[in-house]
Scaffold this motif. Structure first.
Motif, short mmCIF file in Angstrom:
data_model
loop_
_atom_site.label_atom_id
_atom_site.label_comp_id
_atom_site.label_asym_id
_atom_site.label_seq_id
_atom_site.Cartn_x
_atom_site.Cartn_y
_atom_site.Cartn_z
N GLY A 163 0.82 -0.79 0.39
CA GLY A 163 -0.16 0.12 0.12
C GLY A 163 0.61 1.39 0.17
O GLY A 163 0.80 2.14 -0.31
N LEU A 164 2.12 1.01 0.83
CA LEU A 164 2.77 3.05 0.60
C LEU A 164 3.62 3.02 -0.31
O LEU A 164 3.68 3.58 -1.03
N ALA A 165 3.91 1.24 -1.44
CA ALA A 165 4.49 1.47 -1.98
C ALA A 165 3.61 2.50 -3.59
O ALA A 165 4.43 3.01 -4.56
N ALA A 166 2.42 1.38 -3.48
CA ALA A 166 1.23 2.40 -4.25
C ALA A 166 1.90 3.75 -3.94
O ALA A 166 1.31 4.34 -4.94
N LEU A 167 1.42 3.98 -2.75
CA LEU A 167 0.40 5.47 -2.76
C LEU A 167 2.13 6.08 -2.95
O LEU A 167 1.70 7.63 -3.63
N HIS A 168 3.25 6.02 -2.57
CA HIS A 168 4.77 6.13 -2.87
C HIS A 168 4.92 6.80 -4.52
O HIS A 168 5.39 7.77 -5.23
N TRP A 169 3.94 5.95 -5.19
CA TRP A 169 4.27 5.64 -7.13
C TRP A 169 3.22 6.86 -6.86
O TRP A 169 3.34 7.52 -8.64
N VAL A 170 2.23 6.74 -6.67
CA VAL A 170 1.15 8.06 -7.06
C VAL A 170 1.63 9.33 -6.95
O VAL A 170 1.32 10.21 -8.08
N SER A 171 2.11 9.27 -5.69
CA SER A 171 2.06 10.71 -5.31
C SER A 171 3.83 11.04 -5.53
O SER A 171 3.92 12.72 -6.14
N ALA A 172 4.39 10.51 -6.34
CA ALA A 172 5.79 10.69 -7.20
C ALA A 172 5.58 11.40 -8.81
O ALA A 172 6.24 12.24 -9.38
N ARG A 173 4.15 11.22 -9.06
CA ARG A 173 3.62 11.53 -10.46
C ARG A 173 2.76 12.53 -10.68
O ARG A 173 2.11 12.54 -11.69
N MET A 174 2.29 12.82 -9.43
CA MET A 174 1.13 14.42 -9.25
C MET A 174 1.86 15.48 -8.27
O MET A 174 2.34 14.82 -7.61
#
Length: 468
Positions: free
Chosen positions: A416-427
């Protein structure tokens, strides 16, 4: 006093409120310096003498280096500055390490050596502000900077409290001009700073501090756990140290921004790096740049051929590892990264010749890089070299004598944290939030703070990098 404590919030509100009411930049800088010394003195007032003394040394030697007419004189004054600053750092951080290593060396050869161990307290932030003062003297010596005649400016540069204890490592050439410029509150991007602060707070208090007990339990008894738990603990530590350190950097940059000062970005989604070289361009960026400019390039950089380049890389990373901690496992950590950088350079030349670099290879590169970085974190985190070898065996060979298991739900949390980090890094969340009306922003920020307060750990956990 750490950034996630309520007393720091009160402290910063007081600093902020008075700072922007002061009539001119001299009073503002004096207020900042007093507050910075108070902030540091809360840890241990005795070590204020080290910061003040280091500032005086570099103030005087900087002027002498600049005014000297011969290269010999310039080098002599530079040597004095480096000797005093590195001597203080070496005594407090490395005295017992080198004495113990010498004793062990004599024991292995069958000789006796009478040593004197001293109970030394490591001053908080000494590794960080020492690098800052060294860069000041070195930049003057190399003709990149003129010395400060205003002692107040230099003192503020050395002791500036938002980044004093754990960076980002600020260059005098970047920070001193900001001290001489006129600071106006209307130029402060308040919304962006507040968002960055709560993001850093969330990383530290809600992610890093909540992962810490699981990681600590594993590394306190590594042979009692299964190999799968070794993987889980190692990856959890990778997340913990990233959120801990980048969280501090985020909050430091935000606090400085609210006071009208710009600090450099220190992290840029490093675990999405497709190579170890890219990782070091994204992880602890201020340290990576410092090591490059003041160690790797002066050693020769890549100017003298392949073998010399690889030698310089290894030396730089060995010293970088030792800078992190006075133990051989930190040296091993640095050596592993140095070897990886050399291997990547060789690998890159092979693949570039074959023109096979594509999106698929980059995806594989992210996985391989993350695997290797996690492997090196084992030596960074383990309580001893023996423990590190046990964890490494579980991580690489999937072998461990233990039967205990860490909480399986950690896997879901990490995903879940990896997914959150991926989204936040691209927006670009900041740009979106900045466009919100002030009332909407205030309400949303209040709700966010409430959620963060519910999720934050109840235990006290100092920042990991404070020990370095």
């Amino acid at each position: 006093m750490i950034f996630t404590e309520f007393r720091f919030i009160l402290f910063f509100i007081l600093v902020f409120s008075i700072y922007w009411k002061l009539p001119n930049k001299t009073w503002k800088k004096l207020w900042l310096l007093i507050c910075s010394y108070i902030f540091y003195g809360i840890w241990d007032w005795r070590f204020l003498s080290l910061i003040i003394g280091s500032t005086f040394v570099d103030y005087m030697t900087g002027l002498k280096i600049y005014d000297s007419n011969t290269q010999i004189a310039k080098k002599a004054w530079l040597t004095l500055s480096l000797s005093i600053n590195l001597g203080i750092l070496g005594f407090f951080k490395y005295y017992n390490f080198f004495v113990d290593s010498l004793v062990h060396l004599f024991d292995t050869t069958g000789l006796s050596f009478n040593s004197i161990n001293i109970n030394i307290i490591l001053p908080a932030g000494i590794s960080f502000y020492t690098l800052q003062t060294l860069s000041y003297s070195l930049d003057i010596y190399f003709g990149k900077l003129t010395p400060q005649k205003n002692f107040l400016n230099l003192a503020c540069f050395v002791a500036f409290f938002p980044q004093l204890l754990a960076g980002p490592i600020v260059r005098a050439s970047d920070f001193l001009p900001q001290l001489t410029a006129i600071q106006k509150f209307r130029n402060v991007n308040v919304k962006a700073c507040l968002v960055l602060f709560i993001v850093g707070f969330f990383k530290k208090a809600c992610i890093s501090d909540n992962l810490a007990p699981f990681v600590d339990n594993y590394f306190s008894a590594v042979d009692s756990y299964t190999a799968l738990s070794g993987w889980l603990a190692t990856m959890s530590y990778a997340v913990q140290i990233y959120c801990d350190f980048s969280g501090y950097s985020d909050m430091a940059i935000a606090c400085a921004g609210l006071l009208g000062y710009n600090l450099c970005v220190n992290f840029d989604a490093p675990y999405f790096s497709s190579s170890i070289t890219e990782f070091w361009r994204r992880w602890h960026i201020s340290l990576s740049n410092w090591l490059r400019d003041y160690l790797y390039i002066p050693l020769g950089g890549n100017r003298d051929g392949t073998i010399a380049t690889y030698r310089n890389l290894i030396i730089t990373m060995l010293i970088g590892g030792l800078w992190h901690g006075a133990a051989w496992r930190f040296v091993v950590w640095g050596a592993l990264h140095g070897i990886a950088l050399v291997c990547h350079k060789e690998w890159s030349q092979l693949w570039n010749k074959k023109s096979l670099i594509n999106q698929t290879s980059k995806i594989w590169g992210v996985g391989i890089t993350f695997y290797w970085v996690c492997f090196t974190w084992i030596f960074f985190r383990a309580n001893s070299f023996i423990d590190a070898l046990s964890v490494a065996k579980a991580y690489v060979l999937f072998q461990s004598p233990g039967s205990q298991q860490l909480e399986p739900r950690l896997w879901l949390i990490l995903v879940g944290l990896a997914a959150l980090h991926w989204v936040s890094a691209r927006m670009s969340w900041t740009q979106i939030i900045e466009k919100l009306p002030n009332q909407v922003f205030a309400i949303g920020y209040g709700y966010t703070v409430a959620v963060v307060m519910l999720l934050m750990s109840t235990g006290y956990a100092p920042f990991i990098y404070f020990q370095f």
